[in-house]
Design a protein around this motif. Structure first.
Motif, PDB file in Angstrom:
ATOM      1  N   ARG A 109       0.815  -1.216   0.000  1.00 30.54           N
ATOM      2  CA  ARG A 109       0.000   0.000   0.000  1.00 30.54           C
ATOM      3  C   ARG A 109       0.847   1.263   0.000  1.00 30.54           C
ATOM      4  NH1 ARG A 109      -4.498  -0.418   4.302  1.00 30.54           N
ATOM      5  NH2 ARG A 109      -2.694  -0.277   5.642  1.00 30.54           N
ATOM      6  N   LEU A 110       2.113   1.149   0.375  1.00 30.11           N
ATOM      7  CA  LEU A 110       3.012   2.290   0.308  1.00 30.11           C
ATOM      8  C   LEU A 110       3.093   2.825  -1.118  1.00 30.11           C
ATOM      9  CD1 LEU A 110       5.174   4.162   1.545  1.00 30.11           C
ATOM     10  CD2 LEU A 110       6.823   2.332   1.174  1.00 30.11           C
ATOM     11  N   GLU A 111       2.958   1.938  -2.091  1.00 32.23           N
ATOM     12  CA  GLU A 111       3.040   2.323  -3.506  1.00 32.23           C
ATOM     13  C   GLU A 111       1.687   2.708  -4.100  1.00 32.23           C
ATOM     14  OE1 GLU A 111       6.029   2.693  -4.708  1.00 32.23           O
ATOM     15  OE2 GLU A 111       6.864   1.860  -2.859  1.00 32.23           O
ATOM     16  N   ASP A 112       0.642   2.719  -3.301  1.00 32.94           N
ATOM     17  CA  ASP A 112      -0.698   3.052  -3.789  1.00 32.94           C
ATOM     18  C   ASP A 112      -0.707   4.493  -4.308  1.00 32.94           C
ATOM     19  OD1 ASP A 112      -3.516   4.074  -3.652  1.00 32.94           O
ATOM     20  OD2 ASP A 112      -3.889   2.028  -2.919  1.00 32.94           O
ATOM     21  N   PRO A 113      -1.277   4.753  -5.497  1.00 36.93           N
ATOM     22  CA  PRO A 113      -1.327   6.114  -6.035  1.00 36.93           C
ATOM     23  C   PRO A 113      -2.018   7.111  -5.098  1.00 36.93           C
ATOM     24  CG  PRO A 113      -1.968   4.530  -7.719  1.00 36.93           C
ATOM     25  CD  PRO A 113      -1.825   3.769  -6.435  1.00 36.93           C
ATOM     26  N   ALA A 114      -2.951   6.649  -4.282  1.00 34.75           N
ATOM     27  CA  ALA A 114      -3.633   7.547  -3.344  1.00 34.75           C
ATOM     28  C   ALA A 114      -2.673   8.099  -2.300  1.00 34.75           C
ATOM     29  CB  ALA A 114      -4.797   6.819  -2.667  1.00 34.75           C
ATOM     30  N   VAL A 115      -1.668   7.310  -1.936  1.00 37.53           N
ATOM     31  CA  VAL A 115      -0.668   7.780  -0.976  1.00 37.53           C
ATOM     32  C   VAL A 115       0.148   8.894  -1.606  1.00 37.53           C
ATOM     33  CG1 VAL A 115       1.392   7.134   0.353  1.00 37.53           C
ATOM     34  CG2 VAL A 115      -0.580   5.585   0.260  1.00 37.53           C
ATOM     35  N   ARG A 116       0.606   8.702  -2.831  1.00 37.45           N
ATOM     36  CA  ARG A 116       1.370   9.736  -3.535  1.00 37.45           C
ATOM     37  C   ARG A 116       0.523  10.994  -3.705  1.00 37.45           C
ATOM     38  NH1 ARG A 116       5.483  11.768  -3.196  1.00 37.45           N
ATOM     39  NH2 ARG A 116       6.209   9.700  -2.746  1.00 37.45           N
ATOM     40  N   GLU A 117      -0.748  10.836  -4.027  1.00 38.13           N
ATOM     41  CA  GLU A 117      -1.657  11.977  -4.181  1.00 38.13           C
ATOM     42  C   GLU A 117      -1.770  12.759  -2.865  1.00 38.13           C
ATOM     43  OE1 GLU A 117      -6.379  12.504  -4.947  1.00 38.13           O
ATOM     44  OE2 GLU A 117      -5.319  11.057  -6.240  1.00 38.13           O
ATOM     45  N   TRP A 118      -1.889  12.034  -1.750  1.00 37.09           N
ATOM     46  CA  TRP A 118      -1.956  12.710  -0.445  1.00 37.09           C
ATOM     47  C   TRP A 118      -0.672  13.484  -0.160  1.00 37.09           C
ATOM     48  CZ3 TRP A 118       1.162  11.458   3.849  1.00 37.09           C
ATOM     49  CH2 TRP A 118       0.925  12.255   4.955  1.00 37.09           C
ATOM     50  N   VAL A 119       0.492  12.847  -0.395  1.00 32.05           N
ATOM     51  CA  VAL A 119       1.778  13.514  -0.153  1.00 32.05           C
ATOM     52  C   VAL A 119       1.873  14.766  -1.015  1.00 32.05           C
ATOM     53  CG1 VAL A 119       4.288  13.317  -0.426  1.00 32.05           C
ATOM     54  CG2 VAL A 119       2.993  11.433   0.601  1.00 32.05           C
ATOM     55  N   ASP A 120       1.535  14.649  -2.302  1.00 34.52           N
ATOM     56  CA  ASP A 120       1.624  15.793  -3.211  1.00 34.52           C
ATOM     57  C   ASP A 120       0.685  16.926  -2.815  1.00 34.52           C
ATOM     58  OD1 ASP A 120       3.519  14.377  -4.631  1.00 34.52           O
ATOM     59  OD2 ASP A 120       2.145  13.789  -6.247  1.00 34.52           O
ATOM     60  N   GLY A 121      -0.464  16.600  -2.251  1.00 32.39           N
ATOM     61  CA  GLY A 121      -1.438  17.621  -1.878  1.00 32.39           C
ATOM     62  C   GLY A 121      -1.302  18.130  -0.451  1.00 32.39           C
ATOM     63  N   SER A 122      -0.270  17.696   0.258  1.00 31.82           N
ATOM     64  CA  SER A 122      -0.166  18.040   1.690  1.00 31.82           C
ATOM     65  C   SER A 122       0.571  19.346   1.963  1.00 31.82           C
ATOM     66  CB  SER A 122       0.525  16.905   2.441  1.00 31.82           C
ATOM     67  OG  SER A 122       1.893  16.847   2.075  1.00 31.82           O
ATOM     68  N   ARG A 123       0.926  20.081   0.935  1.00 31.91           N
ATOM     69  CA  ARG A 123       1.621  21.365   1.089  1.00 31.91           C
ATOM     70  C   ARG A 123       2.949  21.207   1.845  1.00 31.91           C
ATOM     71  NH1 ARG A 123      -2.806  22.100   3.777  1.00 31.91           N
ATOM     72  NH2 ARG A 123      -1.821  23.229   5.474  1.00 31.91           N
ATOM     73  N   GLY A 124       3.627  20.078   1.628  1.00 36.20           N
ATOM     74  CA  GLY A 124       4.911  19.834   2.277  1.00 36.20           C
ATOM     75  C   GLY A 124       4.807  19.348   3.713  1.00 36.20           C
ATOM     76  N   LEU A 125       3.593  19.116   4.195  1.00 32.58           N
ATOM     77  CA  LEU A 125       3.409  18.679   5.580  1.00 32.58           C
ATOM     78  C   LEU A 125       3.280  17.168   5.720  1.00 32.58           C
ATOM     79  CD1 LEU A 125       0.945  21.448   6.816  1.00 32.58           C
ATOM     80  CD2 LEU A 125       3.371  21.215   7.365  1.00 32.58           C
ATOM     81  N   GLY A 126       3.134  16.468   4.610  1.00 28.47           N
ATOM     82  CA  GLY A 126       2.925  15.024   4.673  1.00 28.47           C
ATOM     83  C   GLY A 126       3.993  14.268   3.917  1.00 28.47           C
ATOM     84  N   ALA A 127       4.346  13.103   4.461  1.00 32.40           N
ATOM     85  CA  ALA A 127       5.335  12.247   3.813  1.00 32.40           C
ATOM     86  C   ALA A 127       5.140  10.818   4.310  1.00 32.40           C
ATOM     87  CB  ALA A 127       6.756  12.724   4.134  1.00 32.40           C
ATOM     88  N   THR A 128       5.817   9.903   3.661  1.00 28.48           N
ATOM     89  CA  THR A 128       5.822   8.522   4.129  1.00 28.48           C
ATOM     90  C   THR A 128       7.178   8.255   4.769  1.00 28.48           C
ATOM     91  OG1 THR A 128       6.593   7.724   1.992  1.00 28.48           O
ATOM     92  CG2 THR A 128       4.200   7.718   2.378  1.00 28.48           C
ATOM     93  N   LEU A 129       7.182   7.350   5.715  1.00 26.60           N
ATOM     94  CA  LEU A 129       8.435   6.981   6.379  1.00 26.60           C
ATOM     95  C   LEU A 129       9.021   5.752   5.704  1.00 26.60           C
ATOM     96  CD1 LEU A 129       7.622   7.378  10.178  1.00 26.60           C
ATOM     97  CD2 LEU A 129       9.171   8.758   8.801  1.00 26.60           C
TER      98      LEU A 129
END
Length: 182
Positions: A120-140
């Motif tokens: 699920r780390l590679e799920d496109p929804a995760v990338r979409e969330w990171v991209d839309g988080s204004r630099g506040l979101g990331a994956t570990l």
């Protein structure tokens, strides 16, 4: 727990003395057969001069803290959301992403963490969330156990379902919320 104490380099390992655990303990303690658990816990704490049970605490080394700071960066302590998925428990990724989105929308730094090999780390929804988080979101990315504990000890909040990392976060002193999202 014993494996984790060895991985993290715990200098003191107290436990009940038996043939299986003795080689790994620095302070073996005799367990009295038939004694109530509370009395056995008091016996485990006796080498430290404690008379009442305390909450266990995992204390990261300075090296692990520096390594954790390299991963999470500077600024406000982050919120870590562990979104586990394995053969027995799989919580909806969309629910974790909604929670992460609400937190970043309110200015919190949020890291999503996944178990080893979780696709699920590679799920496109995760990338979409990171991209839309204004630099506040990331994956570990995956971390060694000692660095993981340091990140947990330094986070503002840890959110997950009831799982092993949740108990490690509590032992590292993190504020924890067990969330059963749907």
């Amino acid at each position: 727990t014993l494996c984790f104490s060895l991985w993290t380099g715990a200098p003191v390992r107290v436990g009940f003395d038996n043939p299986e655990s003795h080689p790994f303990l620095t302070l073996p303690v005799a367990a009295a057969p038939g004694e109530p658990m509370l009395e056995n816990l008091r016996r485990l704490l006796s080498p430290f001069g404690k008379t009442a049970p305390l909450r266990p605490r995992l204390v990261p080394s300075d090296f692990s803290r520096r390594a954790a700071a390299d991963v999470v960066g500077q600024g406000l302590p982050p919120v870590i959301i562990f979104a586990p998925s394995h053969w027995r428990k799989s919580w909806p990724l969309a629910a974790f992403l909604r929670l992460a989105g609400a937190l970043t929308a309110h200015g919190h730094r949020v890291f999503l963490a996944f178990g080893p090999g979780d696709a699920r780390l590679e799920d496109p929804a995760v990338r979409e969330w990171v991209d839309g988080s204004r630099g506040l979101g990331a994956t570990l990315p995956p971390q060694s156990p000692s660095v993981w504990i340091a990140m947990l000890a330094g986070c503002a909040l840890f959110i997950s379902n009831d799982c092993g990392p949740y108990h490690l976060a509590a032992a590292a002193g993190a504020r924890c919320i067990a969330a059963f999202l749907s």
